[in-house]
Design an enzyme around this catalytic site. Structure first.
Site, PDB file in Angstrom:
ATOM      1  N   HIS A 233       0.844  -1.194   0.270  1.00  0.00           N
ATOM      2  CA  HIS A 233      -0.006   0.111  -0.028  1.00  0.00           C
ATOM      3  C   HIS A 233       0.940   1.271   0.093  1.00  0.00           C
ATOM      4  CE1 HIS A 233      -3.785  -1.821   0.051  1.00  0.00           C
ATOM      5  NE2 HIS A 233      -3.487  -2.397   1.281  1.00  0.00           N
TER       6      HIS A 233
ATOM      7  N   LYS B  69     -12.984   4.943   7.418  1.00  0.00           N
ATOM      8  CA  LYS B  69     -13.173   6.177   6.424  1.00  0.00           C
ATOM      9  C   LYS B  69     -14.857   6.042   6.289  1.00  0.00           C
ATOM     10  CE  LYS B  69     -12.521   7.608   1.625  1.00  0.00           C
ATOM     11  NZ  LYS B  69     -13.537   6.863   1.020  1.00  0.00           N
TER      12      LYS B  69
END
Length: 982
Positions: A182, A627
């Site tokens: 990532h 999120k």
């Protein structure tokens, strides 16, 4: 250089004395915290010495390479920042900002590099100090350190857990860190290699040295720091998947290949009933329970650069690195095992192995171990040629047949070990052979298991095309898959699984997406056939929302030949385990229901029993749930999902393996892995644990071999403790906590989510604020990962990936993902309560304080939030807010953030009855020092972003390429200073 030649108190980050807490205008008077599991040392002098030494080297290099003017500029900024952090005079803060704004030409780049490298060097020194303190503790005869294997074993034995139970658990356990690529790793491999050399030199300096030896080491140290300064910190091109594969493999060479066998050896010694005696035969290798996993090369979710070719490359490069290691170790064994039959006997099996080795040199006629190892080396070289197509041997070899399996190699090594043990060679076997034997059981011929991952919507489109191009379905009716409801999809997929005829045809040209997906699965099948089934074991389904999302992957596996055709016997290890990934809050809530339906399908239950050993893995996503719903709601939803999954699996007698998709930042599940594992609901670990290691966390944990060993030890120790501690009492206590406190948590979770989503998703213009007030656009151009930062083009929060989302908030020192909404939630519960809550505010406060002290889940939640709040700085964040051109939007959003920040701090103080980190004053002082070196980078980043965006508005691009490069340098330095920001 005064800055870097200064007295130690001017350049060290971790002090034993307490410094005054600085006070900012408009900001809370709180210290800051770094992420680490560290005991406070009795003496910080060795660390002070190392940081002073490295700072002196850096100062000397800067003055020589950049000249006195640049050196003086950097020193002036440094002194101003340190003075502010120590005395707290707002005038110094204003002076620092003013001096940063005056930087022109190449000075911003030099300043950014200087402060960034100073933080890099301090990290090296702190990692080295952690190793030193652990060693000093052992030398002093202190008790085992919390989180160590020794402490875990002793604790379990004190609770009545014997060795047999521990060994039984280990025989079925799975502990697997999974490295991912990532995009939060901002360091180049070139700089990481220099970091390792610097760390090695610091270790060498701890020996008793002559004056000449010390001088030589110091010259070498300056040479390495000069190499660092003259090495480009930034990548000029975006990382490719091939680059990411090589970056990950560097950690195997430096850490995993050598350290993992040592962890096994440590555990074996702890489980030995008697103290190890020199000539007692070493125990056989433990069953492999600690292994490595990887997403690099197999994670296709949102990354168009990952395909069948990258999967093949990942498997090939892993095998290449592994066989290079094996060949090197066997060659070294040949040098070590020089025993002569003229002096000591050898087993007949060893003599036979030597005779079969093909070495007819008269010089080694009496050295059977060497002759046997020459044959093993030749067979390994032949195996490497067969599997990798490369000549990896570094010496001439005799003709030999390749090994068919790792077990065959292990059997030959076992013959050598048995002969040594039988003939007074046990201490010789311990030198290298035992570690190699354990390595072969762990790494096989594949090194690490590569997971496949793809989004469920891609699988849907692929199946839809396959059905459409196939014409009539099994029942003679055409299948319009995307038009079907869920029940119809499940029925169609189950019929397809039961039918032997292929759905895909080699004579049809499919779309690029469909062809790519089928090619990846076929590459996985080929990789398993070549390197062993452990090479690829899982197929993870991102965005799992329905039962059909899982069945689709089984159908695609059937098309690729990964699973046995209908009617044939399902063998152990057949096919890839289909692993759901529940990410959003609604998905987490539906997850247990989906898994119940999955396990209740007869064909699935049969596969779980026969192919998967009655084990089913479930992955939980921390990033996207955060999120989606914010910090508290994400954590509470994850916790409830885990408890419900335990019940679902227990009722069906299936072993649950949780796969935690955690990141470095607290908003993405970061924090102490040890504490997080121990805080899991009872029954969720049970010897089964996989978790992602992402971004800068990989280099922080595993760049240094000894630090890496400690982190692996923490994972194993926590798994043992969580799995084997008396479960009845733990379950009873947890049930009591849930019965008493779940209504409060649910109430606060709902309120926190409403507060969080009200800001992020319901505030008009919030996306504009975010893209203006954070360096998200600049991060996207940093070339730190092969995967795009957004799923789609445009400025929409929904399309932004969770990882750069959190990384951006960390850069501007808000860390919003790790606390926003908590203050409002706690305050609302105290003021109004929930159904069934204590009637008075005082009683509700007492309840929350009890939760904070007695309930591991809530205690860990607050501890992680405290860490994030300690690293936040609203005064610096206010500077980023000024980047938002619309005043009304800026004041509305930042005003809400400021109010919630203050509210959250107040509520945390109320619950804990202390200031932030008041229970760790040494760390408080340490963080003040560290932030004196991050502050200038933040102010410089703000100023450079202003210039860069203004230039873009004027000319459509930045005429001075030095400005965006300097911005990227500040991103690198801030990430290095925060250490767990991704």
């Amino acid at each position: 250089m005064a800055a870097y030649n200064a007295p130690v108190s001017n350049c060290q980050f971790r002090l034993t004395h307490i410094l005054p807490i600085p006070q900012r205008q408009g900001a809370p008077t709180d210290p800051f915290q770094m992420n680490a599991i560290r005991q406070q040392s009795d003496s910080a002098e060795p660390l002070r010495h190392d940081i002073r030494l490295l700072g002196r080297c850096l100062g000397e290099v800067i003055q020589a390479c950049e000249g006195k003017r640049v050196y003086d500029t950097i020193e002036t900024l440094r002194r101003t920042a340190v003075r502010f952090r120590r005395a707290g005079d707002p005038a110094d803060d204003k002076l620092l900002q003013a001096r940063v704004k005056q930087l022109r030409g190449n000075d911003p780049n030099s300043v950014a590099r200087a402060f960034s490298y100073f933080l890099h060097l301090s990290n090296i020194a702190e990692d080295r100090d952690q190793n030193r303190r652990q060693r000093d503790r052992a030398l002093a005869g202190a008790g085992p350190e919390r989180g160590s294997l020794r402490q875990a074993i002793e604790s379990l034995k004190a609770q009545g857990v014997n060795n047999a139970r521990i060994r039984r658990l280990l025989s079925e356990a799975c502990v697997m860190p999974v490295l991912t690529a990532h995009p939060t790793e901002v360091q180049r491999k070139s700089t990481l290699d220099v970091h390792r050399e610097i760390s090695s030199l610091l270790v060498q300096r701890e020996r008793e040295l002559t004056a000449d030896e010390l001088s030589e080491l110091d010259l070498a140290l300056i040479g390495q720091v000069a190499t660092l300064w003259q090495t480009r910190m930034l990548r000029y091109t975006r990382l490719t998947v091939a680059d990411e594969i090589e970056n990950a493999l560097s950690y195997y060479r430096s850490t995993f290949l050598n350290v993992i066998p040592r962890v096994y050896g440590d555990l074996a010694r702890l489980l030995n009933r008697e103290p190890v005696k020199p000539f007692t035969p070493p125990p056989p290798p433990l069953e492999p329970f600690l292994r490595m996993g990887s997403w690099i090369g197999g994670d296709r979710d949102g990354n168009p650069n990952v395909d069948a070719a990258t999967l093949e490359r990942a498997l090939l490069r892993q095998a290449t690195v592994l066989f290079e290691h094996y060949l090197q170790e066997v060659h070294a064994l040949g040098a070590e095992l020089s025993a002569s039959t003229l002096l000591i006997e050898a087993d007949p099996a060893l003599l036979a192995l030597a005779d079969a080795g093909g070495d007819d040199s008269p010089h080694r006629r009496d050295e059977p171990y060497r002759r046997a190892l020459i044959g093993i080396y030749a067979r390994l070289a032949a195996t490497a040629r067969h599997l990798t197509g490369q000549e990896l041997a570094r010496r001439a070899t005799v003709p030999a047949a390749p090994y068919d399996t790792p077990d065959a190699l292990a059997a030959d090594l076992a013959v050598i070990a048995a002969s040594l043990s039988a003939h007074h060679g046990a201490p010789i076997a311990r030198l290298r052979l035992s570690g190699l034997q354990q390595a072969v059981t762990v790494f096989g011929f594949h090194l690490a298991t590569v997971d496949l991952r793809q989004s469920s919507d891609v699988h849907e489109r692929v199946l839809a095309e396959l059905f459409a191009r196939a014409g009539d379905g099994i029942d003679g009716q055409a299948v319009d898959y995307l038009a079907l409801d869920e029940a119809a999809r499940v029925a169609v997929l189950r019929r397809e699984l039961a039918h032997a005829r292929p759905l895909a045809s080699p004579w049809i040209a499919y779309s690029e997406e469909t062809a790519s997906e089928l090619a990846v699965l076929r590459a996985a099948a080929a990789g398993r056939a070549r390197y062993g089934r452990q090479a690829v074991l899982q197929s993870i389904v991102s965005h799992t929302e329905t039962l059909s999302d899982l069945l689709e992957v089984l159908v695609l596996q059937k098309e690729a030949g990964l699973i046995a055709p209908p009617g044939e016997t399902i063998a152990p290890g057949d096919g890839l385990m289909v692993v759901p990934l529940f990410e959003t809050i609604p998905d987490l809530q539906r997850g247990p229901e989906i898994m119940a339906a999955w396990l209740d399908l007869p064909e699935v239950r049969q596969r779980v029993r026969l192919a998967q050993g009655d084990t089913q893995e479930v992955m939980l996503g921390y990033s996207d749930s955060n999120k989606d719903g914010g910090f508290l709601t994400s954590n509470w939803s994850l916790y409830q999902a885990e408890r419900a999954l335990v019940d679902v699996f227990s009722a069906r007698s299936v072993r649950l393996r949780m796969f935690h998709g955690r990141g470095g930042s607290v908003g993405r599940g970061g924090g102490s892995s040890y504490d997080a594992i121990l805080a899991q609901p009872p029954g969720t670990v049970a010897g089964q644990l996989r978790l992602t290691e992402q971004g800068e966390v990989i280099q922080s944990k595993y760049k240094d071999a000894e630090v890496g060993r400690w982190h692996l030890e923490l994972l194993v120790a926590a798994t043992l403790e969580s799995s084997l501690a008396p479960q009845a009492a733990a379950t009873s206590a947890e049930d009591a906590h849930m019965q008493q406190h779940a209504p409060a948590m649910s109430f606060m979770s709902e309120l926190a989510q409403r507060t969080y989503r009200g800001l992020v998703y319901d505030t008009p213009g919030f996306a504009d604020y975010f893209f203006a007030a954070t360096p998200i656009s600049e991060i996207a151009g940093l070339n730190i990962g092969s995967r795009p930062a957004s799923r789609k083009k445009g400025q929409h929060i929904e399309d932004l990936r969770a990882i750069p989302w959190g990384f951006s908030w960390a850069q501007c020192r808000l860390m919003l993902t790790g606390w926003y909404g908590m203050g409002s939630a706690i305050e609302a519960y105290l003021e109004t309560g929930a159904q069934g809550a204590p009637r008075s505010r005082r009683a509700r406060l007492a309840q929350l304080r009890e939760m904070a002290s007695d309930w591991p889940a809530f205690r860990t939640l607050l501890s992680n939030m405290e860490m994030v709040l300690a690293k936040s700085d609203l005064a610096i964040a206010a500077g980023y807010a000024q980047l938002v051109p619309r005043r009304g939007l800026r004041e509305r959003v930042f005003g809400a953030i400021t109010a919630e920040h203050g509210r959250t701090l107040a509520m945390l103080r109320l619950l804990t009855r202390r200031e932030l980190l008041a229970d760790n004053p040494g760390l408080m002082a340490s963080l003040r020092e560290r932030f004196a070196y991050i502050d200038p980078l933040n102010y410089l980043q703000i100023e450079l972003i202003k210039r860069h965006r203004a230039a873009q508005r004027r000319a459509g691009d930045d005429a001075d390429i030095r400005v965006p490069r300097a911005i990227h340098l500040t991103i690198n330095g801030i990430a290095a200073g925060l250490r767990n920001s991704g």
